[in-house]
Design a protein around this motif. Structure first.
Motif, PDB file in Angstrom:
ATOM      1  N   TYR A 325       0.821  -1.223   0.000  1.00  0.00           N
ATOM      2  CA  TYR A 325       0.000   0.000   0.000  1.00  0.00           C
ATOM      3  C   TYR A 325       0.849   1.265   0.000  1.00  0.00           C
ATOM      4  N   GLU A 326       2.159   1.104  -0.098  1.00  0.00           N
ATOM      5  CA  GLU A 326       3.003   2.278   0.077  1.00  0.00           C
ATOM      6  C   GLU A 326       2.798   3.328  -1.008  1.00  0.00           C
ATOM      7  N   ALA A 327       2.471   2.879  -2.213  1.00  0.00           N
ATOM      8  CA  ALA A 327       2.230   3.858  -3.282  1.00  0.00           C
ATOM      9  C   ALA A 327       1.081   4.793  -2.911  1.00  0.00           C
ATOM     10  N   SER A 328       0.208   4.354  -2.027  1.00  0.00           N
ATOM     11  CA  SER A 328      -0.908   5.206  -1.616  1.00  0.00           C
ATOM     12  C   SER A 328      -0.421   6.440  -0.855  1.00  0.00           C
ATOM     13  N   ARG A 329       0.701   6.282  -0.153  1.00  0.00           N
ATOM     14  CA  ARG A 329       1.190   7.436   0.613  1.00  0.00           C
ATOM     15  C   ARG A 329       2.357   8.119  -0.084  1.00  0.00           C
ATOM     16  N   ASP A 330       2.945   7.445  -1.091  1.00  0.00           N
ATOM     17  CA  ASP A 330       4.075   8.038  -1.811  1.00  0.00           C
ATOM     18  C   ASP A 330       4.196   7.364  -3.169  1.00  0.00           C
ATOM     19  N   LEU A 331       3.289   7.760  -4.045  1.00  0.00           N
ATOM     20  CA  LEU A 331       3.222   7.148  -5.374  1.00  0.00           C
ATOM     21  C   LEU A 331       4.535   7.309  -6.127  1.00  0.00           C
ATOM     22  N   HIS A 332       5.124   8.476  -6.019  1.00  0.00           N
ATOM     23  CA  HIS A 332       6.352   8.759  -6.745  1.00  0.00           C
ATOM     24  C   HIS A 332       7.485   7.807  -6.347  1.00  0.00           C
ATOM     25  N   LYS A 333       7.619   7.576  -5.070  1.00  0.00           N
ATOM     26  CA  LYS A 333       8.679   6.677  -4.585  1.00  0.00           C
ATOM     27  C   LYS A 333       8.515   5.277  -5.167  1.00  0.00           C
ATOM     28  N   ALA A 334       7.278   4.768  -5.094  1.00  0.00           N
ATOM     29  CA  ALA A 334       7.032   3.401  -5.570  1.00  0.00           C
ATOM     30  C   ALA A 334       7.217   3.313  -7.082  1.00  0.00           C
ATOM     31  N   ARG A 335       6.758   4.336  -7.774  1.00  0.00           N
ATOM     32  CA  ARG A 335       6.768   4.343  -9.239  1.00  0.00           C
ATOM     33  C   ARG A 335       8.173   4.518  -9.802  1.00  0.00           C
ATOM     34  N   ARG A 336       9.025   5.280  -9.119  1.00  0.00           N
ATOM     35  CA  ARG A 336      10.367   5.564  -9.633  1.00  0.00           C
ATOM     36  C   ARG A 336      11.451   4.702  -8.984  1.00  0.00           C
ATOM     37  N   ALA A 337      11.070   3.656  -8.290  1.00  0.00           N
ATOM     38  CA  ALA A 337      12.099   2.810  -7.655  1.00  0.00           C
ATOM     39  C   ALA A 337      13.128   2.396  -8.701  1.00  0.00           C
ATOM     40  N   GLU A 338      14.408   2.459  -8.325  1.00  0.00           N
ATOM     41  CA  GLU A 338      15.474   2.333  -9.326  1.00  0.00           C
ATOM     42  C   GLU A 338      15.555   0.955  -9.960  1.00  0.00           C
ATOM     43  N   TRP A 339      14.950  -0.055  -9.333  1.00  0.00           N
ATOM     44  CA  TRP A 339      15.050  -1.402  -9.913  1.00  0.00           C
ATOM     45  C   TRP A 339      14.066  -1.639 -11.059  1.00  0.00           C
ATOM     46  N   HIS A 340      13.088  -0.739 -11.234  1.00  0.00           N
ATOM     47  CA  HIS A 340      12.109  -0.989 -12.299  1.00  0.00           C
ATOM     48  C   HIS A 340      12.774  -1.115 -13.670  1.00  0.00           C
ATOM     49  N   GLU A 341      13.761  -0.268 -13.967  1.00  0.00           N
ATOM     50  CA  GLU A 341      14.363  -0.262 -15.306  1.00  0.00           C
ATOM     51  C   GLU A 341      14.873  -1.631 -15.716  1.00  0.00           C
ATOM     52  N   GLU A 342      15.581  -2.287 -14.817  1.00  0.00           N
ATOM     53  CA  GLU A 342      16.209  -3.544 -15.230  1.00  0.00           C
ATOM     54  C   GLU A 342      15.516  -4.800 -14.734  1.00  0.00           C
ATOM     55  N   TYR A 343      14.683  -4.681 -13.692  1.00  0.00           N
ATOM     56  CA  TYR A 343      14.136  -5.900 -13.079  1.00  0.00           C
ATOM     57  C   TYR A 343      12.613  -6.029 -13.165  1.00  0.00           C
ATOM     58  N   THR A 344      11.925  -5.001 -13.631  1.00  0.00           N
ATOM     59  CA  THR A 344      10.464  -5.099 -13.731  1.00  0.00           C
ATOM     60  C   THR A 344      10.089  -5.469 -15.166  1.00  0.00           C
ATOM     61  N   LEU A 345       9.394  -6.570 -15.309  1.00  0.00           N
ATOM     62  CA  LEU A 345       8.972  -7.047 -16.632  1.00  0.00           C
ATOM     63  C   LEU A 345       8.068  -6.021 -17.315  1.00  0.00           C
ATOM     64  N   PRO A 346       8.117  -5.937 -18.653  1.00  0.00           N
ATOM     65  CA  PRO A 346       7.208  -5.036 -19.372  1.00  0.00           C
ATOM     66  C   PRO A 346       5.735  -5.285 -19.006  1.00  0.00           C
ATOM     67  N   GLN A 347       5.368  -6.570 -18.913  1.00  0.00           N
ATOM     68  CA  GLN A 347       3.971  -6.894 -18.580  1.00  0.00           C
ATOM     69  C   GLN A 347       3.595  -6.317 -17.207  1.00  0.00           C
ATOM     70  N   LEU A 348       4.529  -6.398 -16.281  1.00  0.00           N
ATOM     71  CA  LEU A 348       4.295  -5.923 -14.914  1.00  0.00           C
ATOM     72  C   LEU A 348       4.163  -4.398 -14.912  1.00  0.00           C
ATOM     73  N   TRP A 349       5.054  -3.755 -15.646  1.00  0.00           N
ATOM     74  CA  TRP A 349       5.024  -2.289 -15.712  1.00  0.00           C
ATOM     75  C   TRP A 349       3.702  -1.808 -16.318  1.00  0.00           C
ATOM     76  N   THR A 350       3.282  -2.469 -17.369  1.00  0.00           N
ATOM     77  CA  THR A 350       2.023  -2.103 -18.026  1.00  0.00           C
ATOM     78  C   THR A 350       0.851  -2.291 -17.065  1.00  0.00           C
ATOM     79  N   TYR A 351       0.910  -3.372 -16.328  1.00  0.00           N
ATOM     80  CA  TYR A 351      -0.155  -3.724 -15.383  1.00  0.00           C
ATOM     81  C   TYR A 351      -0.289  -2.676 -14.265  1.00  0.00           C
ATOM     82  N   PHE A 352       0.833  -2.050 -13.914  1.00  0.00           N
ATOM     83  CA  PHE A 352       0.830  -1.057 -12.828  1.00  0.00           C
ATOM     84  C   PHE A 352       0.172   0.268 -13.226  1.00  0.00           C
ATOM     85  N   GLN A 353       0.001   0.506 -14.529  1.00  0.00           N
ATOM     86  CA  GLN A 353      -0.429   1.840 -14.965  1.00  0.00           C
ATOM     87  C   GLN A 353      -1.902   2.111 -14.609  1.00  0.00           C
TER      88      GLN A 353
END
Ligand SMILES: [Zn+2]
Length: 532
Positions: A325-353
């Protein structure tokens, strides 16, 4: 359907589970059979570590740990910090034995992720999920819902037990009602399903709420059979069945937090929903949840104490999953976490939108007002969880990754950090992540602490995790060196499961490749929401 089911698991209501029993079992690819780790060895000696044993004992070292096969056979203190270790009196290497020099490193029991969905349409490869978990030291998970089907999970569980796939140990808790041909509405139907679930080989049940008659019958029967249970008390049923009722009927752990504030109401009996509220509107659902804790009895009030003490008396486990639930209190932090670029699958990233049709993608218009409300919500929630721990209650660590900008493994470390924010000492956090998880699953005879006779599930890292939990992230922690160079330190070095030693960085490299290959297939470029 699979996507719907997965969504239901996190946020949903029982109806889907009961009326749509067919589960697409082919959506998530099973992990490939492969042998990446080394061992088990007839004798493995891990030399010179500082031991954090998971029981709450302080760090001690240097220690040599001997493992034979998959069991810990010796734990020996071999010296004092700051002076050379005297070779005399150390465990002796036998013929065909293996030594692992870990001088200066820290060693802990393998971590337990109490809320680990093995992917879904947003992460359709079990290998991706398993390797991210193992790379973060997670050697045991509880699958809360068997989202890919019970047979699917049991297959992966057995293969993990035999170590023919790279995966944590798996405890399979079936979504209540899954596979039932009709909606379960009577106590008899509930008991029949619970018995069938045990017969099929499940380890427990994950509930989302149901009518009181069904919840009561199912929980009591499940307990009578000796199985364990988890419940996400979804809003559609919580007005008539809250956490205290579940615990009294035999529920062993609550997930997230829903159903707890409702058990703490003194000035109302139902959440103060705005009059245009619609549960199918994700922004309504999550925005109003942010104002729920302040509607509950105040910390340390009579009602608050009474509910807490009742749950403590029942030996009830809290599995808060703060991170999801952390994105609820700090969406920017959760959304810009540095591991997304290399470790978050495209499908997962799309699903988060943001998407009106996707559960959990509730940022239609999410800003300062919503985030501040949620920050205050967290403070009240964390006060309860920390005091529950202080009064002797069992709090465990679950991640619920795969939703709301939370990526497997990384999110688990974030969960540990959020327990620190609650007020837990880092040693209390490690105990929650290890021994308490094992207790909650009923496997503390074999797992959860580093003790002679227990199975060799271990985490080894070259930094002190107590001083900074962030060193546990696969991407490490930032540190400035003595000569003013910016460095990355940490990341788990070895994950040992069942006496087999895995190179955690190698597992991460595999994950990076899975993500890069997926991107190459479609030319996917990760972009922030709304950016061209
Ligand atoms: Zn979940």
């Amino acid at each position: 359907m699979k996507k719907l089911l997965i969504l239901v698991l996190l946020f949903g209501t029982l109806q889907f589970v009961n009326t749509k029993p067919s589960v697409a079992q082919d959506r998530v690819a099973k992990a490939p059979e492969q042998k990446l780790g080394e061992g088990p060895y007839t004798q493995l000696i891990i030399r010179g570590v500082t031991l954090i044993d998971g029981t709450g004992a302080p760090p001690i070292g240097p220690v040599d740990i001997e493992v034979k096969g998959n069991r810990i056979t010796k734990i020996q203190t071999v010296g004092y910090p700051g002076v050379a270790i005297n070779a005399e009196g150390r465990p002796k290497l036998e013929a065909n034995g293996k030594e692992l020099n870990c001088e200066g490193m820290y060693l802990m029991p393998g971590f337990v992720d109490m809320h680990g969905h093995i992917g879904g349409s947003q992460a359709p490869f079990a290998e991706y999920v398993f390797k991210l978990w193992m790379a973060h030291g997670i050697t045991t998970i509880r699958e809360p819902s068997a989202g890919n089907g019970l047979d699917w999970v049991l297959d992966q569980k057995q293969k993990s037990a035999k170590n023919v796939i790279v995966a944590p140990r798996i405890h399979a808790y079936t979504a209540f009602g899954m596979g039932s041909k009709e909606k379960i509405v009577t106590a008899e139907q509930a008991r029949a399903w619970v018995n069938e679930n045990k017969a099929k080989g499940a380890d427990g049940i994950k509930f989302f709420g149901a009518s009181p008659v069904v919840m009561d019958a199912a929980l009591r029967e499940n307990k009578r059979l000796g199985l364990r249970s988890a419940c996400h008390h979804a809003q559609m049923d919580v007005a008539r069945w809250n956490v205290v009722k579940s615990a009294e009927a035999g529920l062993t752990s609550m997930e997230h937090w829903y159903g707890l504030p409702e058990a703490l109401f003194t000035n109302q009996t139902i959440q103060d929903y705005p009059l245009d509220y619609n549960y199918q509107n994700e922004q309504h659902r999550f925005e109003n949840a942010g104002g729920l804790w302040k509607q509950a009895a105040a910390p340390y009030s009579e009602k608050w104490n009474q509910v807490m003490n009742q749950l403590l008396k029942l030996d009830f486990t809290l599995d808060p999953t703060f991170n999801i639930y952390e994105a609820s209190r700090d969406l920017h932090k959760a959304r810009r976490a540095e591991w997304h670029e290399e470790y978050t699958l495209p499908q997962l990233w799309t699903y988060f939108q943001p998407n009106k049709r996707a559960h959990g993608s509730y940022w239609f218009n999410w800003g300062t007002e919503q985030e501040v409300e949620w920050k205050k919500n967290y403070q009240l929630w964390m006060t309860f969880v920390n005091e529950y721990k202080n009064r002797g209650g069992r709090v465990t660590t679950g991640s619920d990754s795969g939703f709301i900008f939370q990526t497997y493994g990384f999110a688990y470390v974030r969960e540990l950090e959020l327990l620190r924010e609650c007020g837990f000492h880092p040693l209390e956090i490690i105990r929650s992540a290890t021994l308490y998880g094992a207790q909650a699953l009923g496997v503390e005879q074999d797992l959860g602490s580093v003790e002679v006779g227990k199975l060799a599930d271990l985490v080894i890292i070259d930094q002190n995790p107590l001083a900074n939990l962030q060193v546990l992230y696969g991407t490490g922690a930032v540190k400035l060196s003595d000569d003013n160079k910016v460095e990355r330190v940490g990341g788990v070095k070895y994950t040992v499961k069942d006496g087999i030693v895995y190179d955690a960085k190698k597992l991460l490299a595999d994950v990076k490749k899975i993500v890069a290959d997926e991107k190459a297939k479609t030319g996917f470029v990760l972009k922030q929401p709304g950016m061209e």
